[in-house]
Write an enzyme that holds these catalytic residues in place. Structure first.
Site, PDB file in Angstrom:
ATOM      1  N   GLU A   6      35.861 -24.999  30.450  1.00 45.48           N
ATOM      2  CA  GLU A   6      35.700 -24.937  29.001  1.00 45.48           C
ATOM      3  C   GLU A   6      35.266 -23.550  28.540  1.00 45.48           C
ATOM      4  O   GLU A   6      34.519 -22.863  29.231  1.00 45.48           O
ATOM      5  CB  GLU A   6      34.621 -25.936  28.555  1.00 45.48           C
TER       6      GLU A   6
ATOM      7  N   ASP B 270      25.821 -36.306  28.853  1.00 50.88           N
ATOM      8  CA  ASP B 270      26.344 -35.127  28.177  1.00 50.88           C
ATOM      9  C   ASP B 270      27.862 -34.995  28.258  1.00 50.88           C
ATOM     10  O   ASP B 270      28.403 -33.938  28.019  1.00 50.88           O
ATOM     11  CB  ASP B 270      25.681 -33.860  28.715  1.00 50.88           C
TER      12      ASP B 270
END
Lengths: 352, 352
Positions: free
Chosen positions: A66, A237
């Site tokens: 990411e 998360d």
């Protein structure tokens, strides 16, 4: 002449893992955590200024890579971070990270840094900033459920910012609890190693959950959470990874970093899309209320947001002059005449 | 043991501007251009495998900072690039760039590199790959209109891949033309410095437009483009910046890298959204026709796409062992025990 003026723009300061460890050792980890917490609090106070781009993710069957960019219009930052659960079996890190800070006016990078240690610091600092606004004022005891890589950072941030002195540690793996207790020895904590999560939460005004389970798990059940507690939920998360029983969420006041991201990645992925949550920046700026009663259960559903990385990189950049812990990378081509890039190569050849 | 196996995974090879210049000087620029062209051709042949994410742009009043990621499922790459036209007035580069190549299976970065020189090389290699499929087979003369930083790279790529030996150079600034001609002296070209664009295109089978005008400009008018010519349009590469008169587009067969990007950034932003274009990868894989007649005008409307940067980084990574032109950056934290990040810092402190 300021550090910025002395620093040649075509050289980009690089903070290595070794440099970062030395920054922590030079400054002291408590000062690092307090410093980053101050930068996060400043940036959350300017929340509306920031570009809040979603992460740009490249998924594969074994993991994700990411890019997390953001900007306040003066500085720009992005973090590169991967997540590969199977790496551990191959002797590699599940998560690696590095980040870049740039000057918006010129577009030039002004810092490149390792971000494994820096992310650990900013995650703990963020938790403590949230807890400072949400936890009971007299809190001195914290349970930490999950005693892995993030646990010591959490303990030290809560000590530095909230004065937490009692820790009640629990992990499914007792060697992790031992490691955490050993690492924190001599730092002014009263530490109890607990045999069960129920034991760990006993008497704690703050409960930090920071387990690494890569699935829906129930680290806390409803009966374990008493009135007045602040829950600092770090471990849930990503989609499919949560730590708290849904019933806890239903009787908590829930505070989040950035709702569009938290609804996908946080504990609240278990709730309806329109379940009310409060944005933490609104509490920090006085636009919304935080804790309003002694019996209220508050929950910080933390997933980690790009602005926290921005704050951490901005803090680190401001430590360069003081610590000298960096090297300059020759990363930006700087021909004498911008139109003569090829000539720059020819002249380098003539000099060899 | 292979280079990859010997290279410690927590150390990331970094190719500086100086290293990159030495790579070009060690290998020879023609071999660099041919090598990158081969990697681009390979990657365009696998076009459908790639993640084709749009660029992630952060705009400000004075410029833009972009991240350009892509992946073929085995490797992942992104380029950081800014564009700040006003930088030139401040003695800074308009564009700076660096890039990262990573391993999709582990998520670990395996290369970080300057990308100002590397982008200049890949842009020229891309143009030559396209022209090899589209230009008249007997082309030996190229006009280059715009003699700035990219011009020599274009000339050398077309010499290496297509055997171009005659150059007709034109720039509004004659000192740029002089610089280009001087830089290319002794490299086997017959060079004519031209006083007008009309003079430059005289007898050229290929016309390369690579001006830096930051606006709608008309470098080529319709009457300047004769039958059978291949136009290599490089300079129009962002919204509001084009080089060719619309009438030329209307009588050309237009080839592009990635239509969703080119329709915003390329020459074809002047045309209707559904104006037919051919994707270059389809020509390179034989799915679509390139040049079909000697009188056809072909146009490569180049804007630069993430896959080309991916190819260039992949090529550069494969030169590391041969050239040794890199240094290792200690960028990935590698604790003996992944759960003991804090202990790693403590042990570093004990060793000081």
């Amino acid at each position: 002449m300021s550090f910025d003026d002395r620093q040649s723009l075509n050289l980009v300061p690089f903070v290595s893992v070794d440099d970062m460890m030395n920054v922590v050792l030079d400054i002291g980890i408590e000062s690092c955590l307090s410093g980053i917490a101050d930068y996060i609090a400043q940036d959350f106070a300017r929340w509306e200024l920031f570009d809040k781009t979603p992460r740009v993710a490249a998924h594969s069957s074994v993991g994700v890579i990411e890019l997390m960019p953001t900007s306040d219009g003066v500085k720009y930052a992005f973090k590169y971070v991967n997540g590969h659960p199977k790496n551990t079996r191959e002797g590699l890190q599940t998560v690696t990270a590095f980040g870049v800070l740039s000057d918006v006016d010129s577009g030039y990078p002004v810092l490149i840094s390792e971000m494994t240690i820096l992310t650990a610091l900013r995650t703990a600092a963020m938790s403590a900033v949230a807890a400072r606004a949400l936890a009971p004022k007299d809190a001195d005891c914290m349970a930490i459920i999950g005693n892995g890589a993030q646990s010591e950072f959490q303990a030290l941030a809560f000590q530095a910012l909230l004065g937490i002195r009692k820790l009640r540690l629990y992990d499914v793996d007792r060697t992790a609890t031992r490691k955490c207790a050993d690492n924190l020895a001599g730092r002014g904590f009263e530490i109890v190693e607990c045999a069960t999560p129920e034991d760990a939460v006993e008497g704690a005004q703050i409960i930090t959950t920071v387990t690494a389970d890569k699935q829906y798990a129930t680290i806390l059940t409803d009966n374990m959470v008493g009135a007045g507690v602040h829950i600092n939920a770090i471990g849930g998360d990503c989609p499919g990874k949560t730590e708290l029983h849904r019933d806890i969420l239903l009787r908590s006041d829930i505070f989040v970093e950035y709702p569009p991201q938290t609804r996908i990645e946080g504990e609240i992925q278990q709730l309806d899309e329109d379940h009310p949550v409060t944005e933490l920046w609104e509490v920090l700026t006085g636009r919304a209320e935080g804790r309003t009663s002694a019996r209220q259960v508050t929950l910080f559903d933390s997933v980690g947001f790009a602005i926290e990385d921005f704050s951490a990189l901005r803090w680190l950049r401001d430590q360069l002059e003081r610590t000298g812990r960096y090297e300059n990378l020759d990363m930006i081509a700087d021909p004498d005449e911008p139109r003569d890039l090829f000539g720059m190569i020819l002249r380098a050849g003539a000099k060899r």
